[in-house]
Structures are given as C-alpha cells and as structure tokens.
Design an enzyme around this catalytic site. Structure first.
Site, PDB file in Angstrom:
ATOM      1  N   GLU A 494      -1.503  10.309  -4.857  1.00  0.00           N
ATOM      2  CA  GLU A 494      -0.702   9.944  -6.022  1.00  0.00           C
ATOM      3  C   GLU A 494      -1.272   8.669  -6.641  1.00  0.00           C
ATOM      4  OE1 GLU A 494       2.993   9.701  -3.897  1.00  0.00           O
ATOM      5  OE2 GLU A 494       2.726  11.770  -3.233  1.00  0.00           O
ATOM      6  N   GLU A 525       3.312  14.999  -0.508  1.00  0.00           N
ATOM      7  CA  GLU A 525       2.635  14.475   0.677  1.00  0.00           C
ATOM      8  C   GLU A 525       2.196  15.572   1.640  1.00  0.00           C
ATOM      9  OE1 GLU A 525       5.308  13.134  -0.680  1.00  0.00           O
ATOM     10  OE2 GLU A 525       4.601  11.129  -1.234  1.00  0.00           O
ATOM     11  N   GLN A 547       0.880   7.196  -0.411  1.00  0.00           N
ATOM     12  CA  GLN A 547       0.978   5.973  -1.213  1.00  0.00           C
ATOM     13  C   GLN A 547       1.521   4.778  -0.432  1.00  0.00           C
ATOM     14  OE1 GLN A 547       3.235   5.857  -5.162  1.00  0.00           O
ATOM     15  NE2 GLN A 547       1.087   6.028  -5.739  1.00  0.00           N
ATOM     16  N   ASP A 550       5.849   4.131   4.329  1.00  0.00           N
ATOM     17  CA  ASP A 550       7.201   4.676   4.474  1.00  0.00           C
ATOM     18  C   ASP A 550       7.238   6.171   4.164  1.00  0.00           C
ATOM     19  OD1 ASP A 550       9.096   1.953   4.424  1.00  0.00           O
ATOM     20  OD2 ASP A 550       7.178   1.790   3.415  1.00  0.00           O
ATOM     21  N   TYR A 551       6.327   6.645   3.317  1.00  0.00           N
ATOM     22  CA  TYR A 551       6.353   8.056   2.924  1.00  0.00           C
ATOM     23  C   TYR A 551       5.526   8.931   3.854  1.00  0.00           C
ATOM     24  CZ  TYR A 551       8.384   5.568  -0.880  1.00  0.00           C
ATOM     25  OH  TYR A 551       9.175   4.723  -1.594  1.00  0.00           O
ATOM     26  N   HIS A 592       9.686   0.216   1.147  1.00  0.00           N
ATOM     27  CA  HIS A 592       8.362  -0.288   0.803  1.00  0.00           C
ATOM     28  C   HIS A 592       7.879  -1.357   1.768  1.00  0.00           C
ATOM     29  CE1 HIS A 592       9.687   1.601  -2.946  1.00  0.00           C
ATOM     30  NE2 HIS A 592       8.419   1.846  -3.136  1.00  0.00           N
TER      31      HIS A 592
END
Ligand SMILES: Cc1ncc(C[n+]2csc(CCOP(=O)(O)OP(=O)(O)O)c2C)c(N)n1
Ligand SMILES: [Mg+2]
Length: 799
Positions: A494, A525, A547, A550-551, A592
């Site tokens: 991304e 993802e 990105q 956390d993701y 984040h």
C-alpha cells in the site's frame, strides 16, 4: 476408403484412445478413494480425505495444464495430480500411511496428512530445478481458501517475467510469461474473505490465473444456502465478468459430469489466460461426494434421501461412462476390462506402498529387539527386558513410538548397569533419535548453501567524508542500487509505488525503475503476502510491504500457515524466500505503535524475524536476506526514518550477520537487553544511571529469530551478573522468549546474582500522543528506577 475417410477414422481412433485413457485415470482415482477410506477404517491410516466425485473436471483441467504452470489447490485434487503425471497411486497411499521417505512420498515426506499435494521445486541441495520444464504444484495447506493467496503471486510471476523479459533474460522459471496458475477451491471455502480478496486482486492485476470452484453444494455438513448468497458463486461474481474495456474475468459455468463441455471450457480458459493473461473463473456445478466429506463422518447424517439418490444418479464417473456408451465410443466389455485392470493396479500399488512404509520400521524392530535380547542376557532384569522384546516383535503393524517406548523402559530398568549390551542399546537409540529428528524435525529453515546464517559478513565502511543523512535516505540509496543490480527484485504494498511508501523508503524509485518493479497494491494484506509467496516460489525476490506492524495481524495467517511451514512441510522441497517489510514499535496510538513481538515469535517459527535499530542496520539486513533463500520479516523503526545516520560507503555490499547481537554501550553493572526503537530510550536511561555511577551494558539483539547464536549475552552476564530485559511488547510477551533463550538455552542463570527483571509495555495497547506513549511503553525514568533499585538491593552500601 478415400483419404479423408481414413483420416477421419484415424482421428476417431485417436479421440477414442484419449477418452478411454481419461476413463482409466478417473476410474483408478475413484478406486484409490474407495480403498483409501477402507485403509483408514481398518486402522492402517489415521485420517483420509479423497477426491471421489470430482474426477471429471480435474481430468479436463489436466489437459490444459502445461510445463511451467503451477497448481495451487486443495485436498480434492488427486485426480488432477494423477492425470498430470504428478502423483502415482503408490505415492497416494504412501502419504496416507505417513511414509517419511521423501522418495516414496515426495509431497511432504509423511509430514502432512493425506490429500496435501505438491511437487518438488528444489533439488536435494535446495537449489531450484528448471521449473519452466516441469509441471508444478505448490504445496497444499489445510486452512480453507488459503491457497487462493499464493495463487495470485504464482500468476503474477508470469506477468512479471513477461513484462521484464529483456531485463531478466533466459531463466529457469518462465518462457515469456506463458504460464498459467491454476487454483482450485471448494464451493463452501469461497465464503472465506481470502477468496473474495484474491479474486479482486487477480482482477485488478489481470494475471493468468484460472480458478476452479468444485461445487458439491456442501462444506462438510453445511449446505450452500448457508454458505453463498443465492447459493451460486458464479452468479454473484457476475460483476467481475470482462467487459468491452477488456478488464475483469472470463467466467465459465459448467456441469461437473459433462465431459465434452468440461474439456472445451478448460481449453478455452487455459488459452485465454496463457496468451492474454486474462484471469478466469470456472464454476463447476453438480459435483458429488460418493463417500461424504472425509473419514471423520458419514454424509447420511446430513444429506436427505433425495439428495443422496441424486448424487448416485449424477456421479460424474457414472455419467461419463454412460456418455461413452451412448456415443458408441466404447463397449461395456472394453470398459469392464479397463476397470478390472485398474482394480489390479490400485491393489498392487496399495500393497507396495504399505510394504515400503512398513519394512523399514520392521527392520528397526528387528534391530532393537536383537539389542534388547542381548541386554536381557546381561542384566538381572532379564525377564522384563525379554518380555519387552517379545511384546515389541509381536506387534503386527508397529510404529516407531513403540520402539522408543520399549527402549526407554529397558534403559530405565537397567539405569545403574554398565554392560556392553546396554551401551550398544544406548548407541542404537542415539542413531534412532538422529534419524527421527531428520524425519520429523528437520528443515524448519533452509538447509541449502544459501541459508541466512551462511551469508558472509561484510562490515559497513564509513570514512571522514561519509554524509549524515535521514535514515530513510540510506534505505532509498540501498534499494536503488538493489533494483539496478537484481532484476528479480520487486517491491509492492500500500502506497509503495507512486509515493515510495508512507515513510519514503522507496521515494523516486518507481519513476526510475518502473511501475512493474515498485508498485502500489490495494489495501489487502492477505494477498500482498500471497503475491509475495507465489512470486518467491517462482524464483523472484519480492519485498512485500505491510504498511504498519499493527496490520500484520491481517497478514499473519498466510505467514504462519504457509510461509513459515513451507520448507518444513515439504522437507526442503519448496521455498519462498520472501521478504516482508514493515515498520512499527513506536509512534502514535493503539494501531500505530504496537509491538506484538510475542505473537510474531510464537507464530512465525520457520521465518526470520529481524529488528534493526536504525536504517544502516536495516540496509545491511536486507543485503543478507537477498543473498540467502530464507523468508523473513523485517521490522523497521517507525520513529527512525528522520533520525540522522551516517551513509555507509559500501551500500549493497555490507551485510549484517543474523543472530549476532551488538554491544552498543559497554558497562560492568547490569546487562540490559533490548532491540529496535526502545534502545534509544535505554540509552537515555543509561545517561541518568551514569550520573549515579551505574554503568549498564546495552545489548541490541538485532534479530529475534535467530537469537544470539554465539551466546554473547551470557558472556556479558559473566561480567555483570545481572540481567534486565526491556521490551515494548506486553508483559510476558517477547520478553518471556528472550528470558527463555538467555536463562535456559544459554545457561545464563549460572551467572546471575540477582533476580532477572523484565520491563515491558503495559498490558494494553499504547494510548495516543506523547503522554500516551510515555505512560504505556517502558520509559527512561522507569528504566532508571528498575535498574537503580536492582543495584540498591544487590549492594545497599554502594549508594
Ligand atoms: C480455516 C479453516 N476453517 C475450517 C476448516 C475445516 N474444514 C475443512 S474442509 C471444510 C469444508 C470445505 O468445504 P468446501 O470448500 O465446499 O470443499 P469440499 O470439501 O466440499 O470439496 C472445513 C470447514 C479448515 N480446514 N480451515
Ligand atoms: Mg463443497
């Protein structure tokens, strides 16, 4: 007969031979399923899942499958594998019995349950074979729909090779991108988000993938009405149909018992995809499950009488036979002959598979019983030991566990004795254990010459003129030379393409190296990882970006189930040297600034997990990874891109060795172990501690997997005798792993004079803002207090 008539008869004859060959394979496959189930029910195998009721479409799909192509499918595909020449009946049974010999069971060397197919992409040294000259299947995994993720990457590789054919030249993987990636999935599994995400990604990318949905109206016991809107996956995917602009999918719907239609559909889909890189969906309806879902239950429990009767009538094999007879292609007796031959072949293959599975175990039984009997003669426990040998040798279908249990008992009974016989048994046991390690525990990581730990260290060079730059500029310069040097490297994710990632690590590189090399993806993802897996499996070197750390939760499933297990589950037969790039640890707020390192460490064994403290270290780690063939997750410091660093003079040459921590401050009082962004906070605390005369030794572990392979930390403890682990993860997260490594693996507890301490973030996610960070993550003042109090308790007189 004139010439045309002769030609027609000859063509007819050829047509007939092909059809009867198809019937033969389908029938053999069916018998394999029927016999396979019996083997489970009689206890010879633990679990069975079979491809019965799905034979015909797989025969048709195999016709369109060419060298260089890849399959990414699931447990129903035995007929496809057989028809493609990628699986024989004996190998099928070898997997059912869990034969650990890779020659007998090439898909997984007995590591995966039956129905998990795959070809060997690597030779015995872990080097790529010429995959463009082979028919290939990526290694199956059990989680439903997960095969759809890597399918996107397998297909994208063809597009990449076609786009960059001048840059890459002749290679082992592709001929001008003329390869198709063939996906298969059950109707019920299309309910998974994975499926929809992959379909969308394939449509956006316009890559050569042909997705077949084997639709038998059920997912175990759950009917399609609970699975799919309108009970019809091709109906609801109609919006993906290609339009006059040429974008989207070619969608086909075809009945699973309709041989000529199936052959025509697969030929067309294969051609469209191969030549024009158009993705296709083939919805194969009206399939059945003659024996139900698996050996775990019977479908009579949940299917109505009418449905069961319908399935009998519409069994694809039965209808194929009727079609052959109705069209006078063959006779009852000719088909009967084929069926009888198939029965013999399947039975013989099964028997051979069983013997080749059992004989080595019987050999080990004979050897161990011999040693036990020798021991019985030299011990006061002779009767008991002899009975053990007797019992072991009388087991009709033994397993190795029984040998291990018996030997262990014999050694227990004679633990204080020192006879030759006992020593011989011990020595045999150690070979037995070594062999079992190879059978069951090897290949978690690459064992090839390209293993990451074998990469030679080259130190970064700095000189007086070395510029001070923002950390991100080190990365840009590193990646720039990497893209110039290595045409296999691509980066995507991304915001990676146009703006060069959210922190500008690829800034300007798309413009320079092209949209095919560095590109944006949708917010997806799962398939970002899948795209990485599939392209890496076909010889490319993807850097797939998540990105923010956390993701990673979204991406964790394929990383854990697919990437981390790949070498292991194929016993070194396949690899996906994928680099996952992400950033995290500290910035702002709940989503984040996370650092779920415990989660990562616990779920990604089989991958490398690297935590560079700055971008100079990061660039060196990328260089190590690109020279190796192992998959890795690299977590850059989110708050480090604008910090000043010195630009090394030998970017692209220097490497950071993995598993080698670095002492970033020497000290004699306490060993403080940490990694990543937190190190800078530890250095602040260190300054305060120096004011009261406490000198801490700060060790940056650099890589969590592998962890401190030379036990540098334990060495430091010899000097300081005190240990503090500082970690941004939750209490008992990564710090528990670090403690286990130091105290247990490295025997660090020997050197401790005080209780080891872990200082971690709070148990909750970090709150927003600078204060949120300060009161959620370990801060310098807390570090000072913890270390000061440790020193005070240790030596109250010193202060
Ligand atoms: C993520 C995940 N959830 C559940 C399962 C258990 N499971 C295995 S097969 C299956 C049903 C799949 O049905 P379908 O996709 O229609 O394939 P079929 O077996 O009918 O060919 C389920 C629920 C699994 N393997 N993975
Ligand atoms: Mg189904």
């Amino acid at each position: 007969m004139d010439m045309t008539e002769t030609a027609l008869v000859q063509a007819d004859q050829k047509y007939k031979i092909v059809i009867l060959e198809d019937y033969r394979i389908a029938y053999q496959s069916r018998l394999t399923s029927l016999l396979g189930r019996k083997e489970v029910l009689t206890g010879k195998a633990k679990f069975g899942i079979f491809g019965d009721g799905k034979e015909l479409p797989q025969i048709a799909m195999a016709k369109a499958f060419r060298k260089g192509d890849f399959r990414s499918g699931y447990y129903r595909d035995q007929t496809f594998m057989m028809a493609s020449g990628l699986l024989n009946i004996q190998e099928f049974f070898a997997q059912l019995y869990a034969n650990t010999d890779v020659n007998a069971e090439p898909a997984s060397a007995g590591r995966m349950m039956n129905g998990h197919y795959g070809t060997r992409s690597l030779d015995e040294h872990g080097q790529w074979k010429e995959l463009k000259n082979l028919k290939n299947s990526s290694s199956d995994i059990s989680p439903t729909a997960a095969q759809m993720l890597r399918l996107v990457g397998l297909a994208h590789a063809s597009k990449y090779y076609r786009q960059h054919k001048d840059l890459i030249g002749t290679n082992a993987f592709s001929v001008n991108g003329n390869e198709v990636a063939w996906g298969t999935i059950g109707n019920a599994s299309t309910s998974e988000g994975h499926f929809f995400e992959a379909i969308n990604a394939g449509g956006v990318l316009q890559v050569p993938m042909v997705v077949s949905v084997w639709d038998d109206s059920y997912g175990i016991s759950v009917h399609a009405k609970y699975q799919t809107t309108k009970e019809n996956i091709s109906e609801i995917l109609k919006g993906f149909q290609r339009d006059e602009k040429g974008e989207g999918y070619q969608i086909f719907t075809v009945k699973g018992w309709d041989y000529p239609a199936l052959c025509a559909v697969y030929e067309e889909a294969g051609k469209l995809s191969r030549e024009k890189h158009i993705p296709c969906l083939v919805h194969v309806t009206e399939l059945t499950q003659p024996q139900g879902h698996s050996t775990s239950g019977s479908h009579e429990r949940y299917k109505s009488k009418e449905r069961l009767a319908w399935e009998l009538e519409n069994d694809c094999l039965k209808r194929f036979k009727e079609w052959i007879l109705k069209n006078n292609i063959s006779t009852e007796s000719e088909l009967e002959q084929i069926e009888n031959d198939a029965k013999i072949l399947v039975n013989v293959s099964k028997k051979n598979a069983w013997e080749s599975y059992l004989n080595p175990i019987k050999q080990e039984i004979a050897e161990s019983c011999n040693l036990l009997n020798n021991l019985a003669e030299q011990t006061s426990k002779g009767d008991e030991i002899a009975a053990l040998a007797q019992e072991l040798s009388s087991i009709a279908e033994p397993i190795r566990k029984e040998i291990g249990v018996a030997i262990h008992k014999a050694l227990r009974l004679t633990f204080s004795e020192k006879t030759d016989a006992r020593r011989n048994l011990e020595s045999w046991k150690s070979t037995f254990e070594k062999n079992n390690f190879d059978r069951y525990n090897s290949y978690l990581h690459s064992e090839s010459s390209l293993g990451a730990l074998k990469v030679v260290e080259v130190k970064p060079i700095f000189n007086e003129g070395s510029k001070m730059v923002d950390g991100r500029e080190v990365l840009v310069a590193y990646f720039d030379q990497l893209f110039s040097k290595d045409p296999r490297v691509m980066a995507f994710g991304e915001d990676v393409g146009k703006i060069g990632d959210v922190n500008q690590g690829f800034a300007g590189l798309q413009e320079k190296h092209g949209e095919g090399r560095i590109f944006d993806t949708g917010i997806r993802e799962l398939t970002i990882v899948g795209q990485g897996i599939g392209t890496a499996m076909r010889g490319l070197r993807p850097i797939a970006e998540i990105q923010y750390l956390d993701y990673l939760l979204y991406a964790l499933q394929p990383l854990s189930d697919d990437v981390a297990t790949l070498q292991y589950r194929t016993k070194g037969g396949q690899k996906a040297p994928l680099i996952i790039r992400t950033r995290g640890h500290r910035l702002e707020g709940i989503w984040h600034s996370g650092s779920p390192m415990g989660m990562i460490l616990n779920s990604l064994r089989g991958m490398l997990v690297l935590t560079p403290r700055n971008m100079v270290q990061a660039a060196g780690m990328y260089q190590t990874l690109i020279q190796s063939d192992e998959p890795a997750l690299i977590i850059e410091c989110l708050n480090g891109y604008r910090l000043k660093e010195r630009m090394p003079e030998n970017l692209g040459e220097y490497t950071i060795p993995l598993g080698i921590p670095e002492i970033i401050e020497e000290g004699s009082d306490v060993t403080v172990v940490s990694y990543g962004s937190t190190l800078r906070v530890v250095q602040e605390a260190s300054k305060m501690l120096k004011e009261v005369g406490i000198l801490i030794e700060i060790i940056d572990v650099q890589t969590l997997l592998p962890f401190d392979i030379n036990h540098l930390i334990s060495e430091s403890l010899k000097k300081t005798n005190k240990l503090v682990v500082i970690d941004e993860d939750v209490p008992g997260g990564a710090s528990a792993f670090i403690l286990q490594q130091i105290l247990e693996q490295q025997d660090g507890y020997h050197h401790l004079d005080a209780k080891p301490i872990t200082l971690t973030a709070k148990a909750h996610r970090p709150a927003y803002g600078t204060d949120g960070d300060y009161f959620s993550k370990p801060n310098a003042e807390e570090m000072y207090d913890a270390i000061f109090n440790l020193m005070l308790a240790y030596n109250p007189n010193r202060f």
